[in-house]
Design a protein around this motif. Structure first.
Motif, PDB file in Angstrom:
ATOM      1  N   ARG A 113       0.234  -1.119  -0.153  1.00 12.48           N
ATOM      2  CA  ARG A 113       0.074   0.057  -0.123  1.00 12.48           C
ATOM      3  C   ARG A 113       1.022   1.342  -0.009  1.00 12.48           C
ATOM      4  N   GLY A 114       2.467   1.019  -0.325  1.00 14.19           N
ATOM      5  CA  GLY A 114       3.207   2.185  -0.158  1.00 14.19           C
ATOM      6  C   GLY A 114       2.765   3.014  -1.917  1.00 14.19           C
ATOM      7  N   ARG A 115       3.583   3.763  -2.410  1.00 10.92           N
ATOM      8  CA  ARG A 115       3.680   4.417  -3.359  1.00 10.92           C
ATOM      9  C   ARG A 115       3.887   3.685  -4.912  1.00 10.92           C
ATOM     10  N   PRO A 116       3.394   3.806  -5.601  1.00 16.95           N
ATOM     11  CA  PRO A 116       3.498   2.916  -6.822  1.00 16.95           C
ATOM     12  C   PRO A 116       5.105   3.192  -7.106  1.00 16.95           C
ATOM     13  N   GLY A 117       5.747   2.559  -7.132  1.00 19.82           N
ATOM     14  CA  GLY A 117       7.111   2.233  -8.502  1.00 19.82           C
ATOM     15  C   GLY A 117       8.172   2.471  -6.970  1.00 19.82           C
ATOM     16  N   THR A 118       7.185   1.744  -5.545  1.00 21.20           N
ATOM     17  CA  THR A 118       8.172   1.908  -4.701  1.00 21.20           C
ATOM     18  C   THR A 118       8.167   0.757  -3.819  1.00 21.20           C
ATOM     19  N   ALA A 119       7.722   0.009  -4.233  1.00 21.67           N
ATOM     20  CA  ALA A 119       7.443  -1.004  -3.615  1.00 21.67           C
ATOM     21  C   ALA A 119       8.964  -2.010  -3.563  1.00 21.67           C
ATOM     22  N   CYS A 120       9.404  -2.888  -2.926  1.00 26.62           N
ATOM     23  CA  CYS A 120      10.779  -3.475  -2.830  1.00 26.62           C
ATOM     24  C   CYS A 120      10.709  -4.414  -2.743  1.00 26.62           C
ATOM     25  N   GLY A 121      11.507  -5.664  -3.962  1.00 21.19           N
ATOM     26  CA  GLY A 121      11.479  -6.889  -3.966  1.00 21.19           C
ATOM     27  C   GLY A 121      12.809  -7.643  -3.563  1.00 21.19           C
ATOM     28  N   PHE A 122      12.302  -8.476  -3.801  1.00 16.94           N
ATOM     29  CA  PHE A 122      13.156  -9.549  -2.458  1.00 16.94           C
ATOM     30  C   PHE A 122      14.750  -9.330  -2.676  1.00 16.94           C
ATOM     31  N   SER A 123      14.946  -9.840  -4.357  1.00 19.77           N
ATOM     32  CA  SER A 123      16.346 -10.589  -4.399  1.00 19.77           C
ATOM     33  C   SER A 123      17.003  -9.002  -5.242  1.00 19.77           C
ATOM     34  N   TRP A 124      18.412  -9.570  -4.398  1.00 17.49           N
ATOM     35  CA  TRP A 124      18.843  -7.105  -4.669  1.00 17.49           C
ATOM     36  C   TRP A 124      20.220  -7.609  -5.843  1.00 17.49           C
ATOM     37  N   THR A 125      19.819  -9.436  -6.242  1.00 14.68           N
ATOM     38  CA  THR A 125      20.777  -9.375  -7.486  1.00 14.68           C
ATOM     39  C   THR A 125      20.558  -8.817  -8.515  1.00 14.68           C
ATOM     40  N   LYS A 126      19.897  -9.216  -9.099  1.00 13.02           N
ATOM     41  CA  LYS A 126      18.802  -8.840 -10.470  1.00 13.02           C
ATOM     42  C   LYS A 126      19.092  -7.321 -10.929  1.00 13.02           C
ATOM     43  N   GLY A 127      19.359  -6.475 -10.261  1.00 11.80           N
ATOM     44  CA  GLY A 127      19.152  -4.944 -11.589  1.00 11.80           C
ATOM     45  C   GLY A 127      18.218  -4.742 -10.483  1.00 11.80           C
ATOM     46  N   GLY A 128      16.899  -4.861 -10.685  1.00  7.45           N
ATOM     47  CA  GLY A 128      15.316  -4.328 -10.652  1.00  7.45           C
ATOM     48  C   GLY A 128      14.713  -5.131  -9.772  1.00  7.45           C
ATOM     49  N   TYR A 129      13.794  -5.042  -9.751  1.00  6.07           N
ATOM     50  CA  TYR A 129      12.239  -5.261  -8.695  1.00  6.07           C
ATOM     51  C   TYR A 129      12.190  -6.590  -9.540  1.00  6.07           C
ATOM     52  N   ASP A 130      11.777  -8.002  -8.640  1.00  8.00           N
ATOM     53  CA  ASP A 130      11.474  -9.259  -9.175  1.00  8.00           C
ATOM     54  C   ASP A 130      10.450  -9.731  -9.035  1.00  8.00           C
ATOM     55  N   GLY A 131       9.547  -8.682  -8.018  1.00  9.61           N
ATOM     56  CA  GLY A 131       7.779  -9.509  -8.535  1.00  9.61           C
ATOM     57  C   GLY A 131       7.532  -9.749  -7.020  1.00  9.61           C
ATOM     58  N   MET A 132       8.515  -9.951  -5.893  1.00 13.47           N
ATOM     59  CA  MET A 132       8.197 -10.663  -4.492  1.00 13.47           C
ATOM     60  C   MET A 132       7.867  -9.087  -3.590  1.00 13.47           C
ATOM     61  N   ASN A 133       6.648  -9.294  -2.596  1.00 14.54           N
ATOM     62  CA  ASN A 133       6.711  -8.486  -1.781  1.00 14.54           C
ATOM     63  C   ASN A 133       6.189  -8.654  -0.759  1.00 14.54           C
ATOM     64  N   GLY A 134       6.126  -7.403   0.372  1.00 13.30           N
ATOM     65  CA  GLY A 134       5.950  -7.741   1.159  1.00 13.30           C
ATOM     66  C   GLY A 134       6.608  -6.702   2.586  1.00 13.30           C
ATOM     67  N   VAL A 135       6.734  -7.714   4.050  1.00 16.19           N
ATOM     68  CA  VAL A 135       7.020  -6.588   5.505  1.00 16.19           C
ATOM     69  C   VAL A 135       8.257  -7.179   5.286  1.00 16.19           C
ATOM     70  N   GLY A 136       9.422  -8.368   5.173  1.00 11.47           N
ATOM     71  CA  GLY A 136       9.609  -8.747   4.555  1.00 11.47           C
ATOM     72  C   GLY A 136      11.378  -8.285   3.795  1.00 11.47           C
ATOM     73  N   GLU A 137      10.468  -8.285   1.965  1.00  8.88           N
ATOM     74  CA  GLU A 137      11.122  -7.226   2.009  1.00  8.88           C
ATOM     75  C   GLU A 137      11.218  -5.746   1.697  1.00  8.88           C
TER      76      GLU A 137
END
Ligand SMILES: *[C@@H]1O[C@H](CO)[C@@H](O)[C@H](O)[C@H]1NC(C)=O
Ligand SMILES: *[C@@H]1O[C@H](CO)[C@@H](O)[C@H](O)[C@H]1NC(C)=O
Ligand SMILES: *[C@@H]1O[C@H](CO)[C@@H](O)[C@H](O)[C@H]1NC(C)=O
Ligand SMILES: *[C@@H]1O[C@H](CO)[C@@H](O)[C@H](O)[C@H]1NC(C)=O
Ligand SMILES: *[C@@H]1O[C@H](CO)[C@@H](O)[C@H](O)[C@H]1NC(C)=O
Length: 472
Positions: free
Chosen positions: A369-393
């Motif tokens: 529910r944050g601002r669009p374009g700012t959801a954090c993905g899980f993996s940091w190795t891919k140079g971008g957002y990997d489609g996973m999101n949640g409290v942990g991410e």
């Protein structure tokens, strides 16, 4: 985009003008604020009718405790106190009337590690001078001491039951996992013991820290600096103690790195603790950092991240290793040179991964529910957002970005250097005595366990599944 632009500025930290550095810091803080906003949008415990300190399903109680610790760190690193009120409210509510983080709503599934994450949050509050509660309320230092006292009692009561001690994973015998002695539960004990020694100067705590460390070593849970997950005591095999789960997790490494750094500092640079700290640090560096597609060495959860099966809990572990590494640089300043590039690279990679605009939640999870374009993905190795999101991410990325400010903030205090949190060496006494034996509780039924999807069940399946995976 704003987020990414700001963070990329960190790469130019070497620019020597004060203005440039100020600008970088301003943008790091702005990025961290955006991620913190997205993180706390998952939380509803402060709203009327909800329970302070609980995250909605599927997030377990312990992860909420970890989240508030992350927010205390965030406040100290950035100066943004937006979330201080909900944090204090959550800690005080979950400390519960018994003042030991054993709230009755959780006791039937409560593990020593679950209790530990809340206790470490209280300890962090004391060390970072998070605003103290009123005199009638539980005090942060006293809460950590209460939990320490209960762990010491649980350890001693189990000294003759295989493995010569060790804290069981579970608190209650009726819970599955009682015979599992895991590194995270003993790591929580070690970490709190070392920090209480440093904060209070009482050597009893330091003696416990040394004893727990030696137990881990003698039990075979350390191997060339690696921290293995745990050992199962087998009563049916004469309490044998050689069934070790060898999986390595970022948080197990981090909790022992940080505790060793605290002991190193408390003992004024004792070479034994330096050797221990260095071995865990070298292990973490070779085990939990990998090349990103951008060619930087960044943190990853080596066991489950590449194949993509990290569960909800595991998706938050990198954040804790990050926070513990950052605090290690304050207590063992010689480590700054090797840790700092790891943190900076991971922060930049994490910020790049915070570019998602998910429109729906992963199955069974809460929507971002944050601002669009700012959801954090899980993996940091891919140079971008990997489609996973949640409290942990969100929590991992917040820790990564905010931790780059650690060399600009105060070192955690002690009772002698400005700490104000009040202690109680006898805390925890009226807590778990009768509860420990489970007299007041019927064993939890399978139905209840499944319905609630408790951490106990999830972690047992995780352990079994994980071992099976290794054997395959
Ligand atoms: C326990 O659960 C009840 C009912 O949901 C709630 O009102 C109470 O605040 C909870 N206590 C804690 C410490 O979470
Ligand atoms: C200690 O652990 C053993 C099994 O590992 C168990 O049988 C015993 O009841 C435990 N003691 C207490 C006080 O829980
Ligand atoms: C030091 O800590 C131990 C363990 O909690 C406690 O029994 C003892 O009273 C403490 N000593 C002082 C001087 O506070
Ligand atoms: C312990 O920490 C303090 C604060 O950062 C630092 O000044 C001191 O040098 C550290 N001690 C050792 C032995 O590194
Ligand atoms: C990672 O990158 C470094 C330097 O760019 C390179 O030497 C190393 O071989 C790479 N490792 C892997 C596993 O690709």
């Amino acid at each position: 985009m704003r987020l990414l632009g700001g963070i990329l500025g960190m790469a130019s930290l070497l620019m020597q003008t004060v203005t440039a550095i100020d600008m970088v810091i301003t943008s790091v803080k702005a990025a961290a604020a955006e991620i913190a906003f997205g993180l706390t949008k998952y939380y509803t415990g402060h709203l009327p009718g909800d329970t302070p300190g609980n995250l909605p399903d599927p997030y377990f109680w312990w992860e909420a405790g970890a989240m508030f610790g992350t927010l205390i760190d965030y406040w100290q690193l950035t100066g943004d106190d937006t979330y201080n009120d909900i944090t204090k409210q959550a800690i005080l509510h979950q400390a519960a009337p018994t003042r030991d983080f054993m709230p009755r709503n959780q006791t039937r599934t409560l593990g020593n590690d679950d209790q530990g994450f809340w206790a470490m949050t209280a300890m962090t509050a004391a060390e970072l001078k998070f605003p103290d509660p009123g005199p009638d309320q539980p005090q942060y230092l006293a809460l950590a001491q209460a939990v320490f006292n209960q762990w010491a009692q649980r350890w001693e009561e189990n000294e003759s039951s295989g493995c010569g001690g060790g804290l069981p994973w579970q608190i209650f015998r009726f819970n599955r996992g009682f015979n599992y002695r895991n590194s995270i539960s003993n790591g929580c004990f070690f970490n709190i013991a070392s920090r209480l020694a440093r904060f209070t100067g009482n050597v009893t705590y330091a003696e416990w820290a040394a004893k727990i460390y030696t137990w881990q070593e003698e039990t075979g849970l350390f191997r060339d600096g690696d921290v293995l997950d745990g050992v199962t005591v087998k009563p049916e095999e004469g309490n044998s103690c050689d069934s070790i789960d060898e999986i390595q997790w970022t948080y197990n490494a981090g909790i022992f790195i940080h505790g060793s750094a605290v002991m190193y500092n408390f003992t004024d640079g004792n070479p034994i603790w330096k050797r221990r700290l260095d071995s865990h640090l070298a292990s973490a560096e070779r085990t939990f950092f990998t090349n990103s597609t951008d060619g930087e060495r960044v943190m990853f959860e080596q066991f489950c991240e590449p194949p993509g099966f990290c569960d909800i809990d595991q998706r938050s572990f990198k954040g804790y290793l990050t926070r513990w590494l950052a605090r290690t640089t304050q207590l063992a300043p010689y480590t700054f040179e090797s840790i700092s590039p790891l943190l900076t690279n991971s922060a930049i990679a994490a910020a790049k991964a915070c570019s998602g605009s998910p429109t729906e939640a992963p199955p069974g999870e809460q929507p971002f529910r944050g601002r669009p374009g700012t959801a954090c993905g899980f993996s940091w190795t891919k140079g971008g957002y990997d489609g996973m999101n949640g409290v942990g991410e969100q929590m991992n990325a917040l820790s990564a970005v905010a931790s780059t400010l650690v060399d600009r903030v105060d070192v955690p205090v002690t009772g002698d250097t400005g700490g104000t949190s009040k202690g109680d060496v006898n805390g925890g006494a009226d807590g778990p005595g009768s509860w420990m034996t489970g007299k007041e509780y019927k064993p939890i039924t399978t139905g209840e366990r499944v319905a609630a999807g408790f951490v106990t069940a999830a972690m047992v399946f995780g352990v079994i599944g994980g071992s099976a995976f290794l054997i395959l």
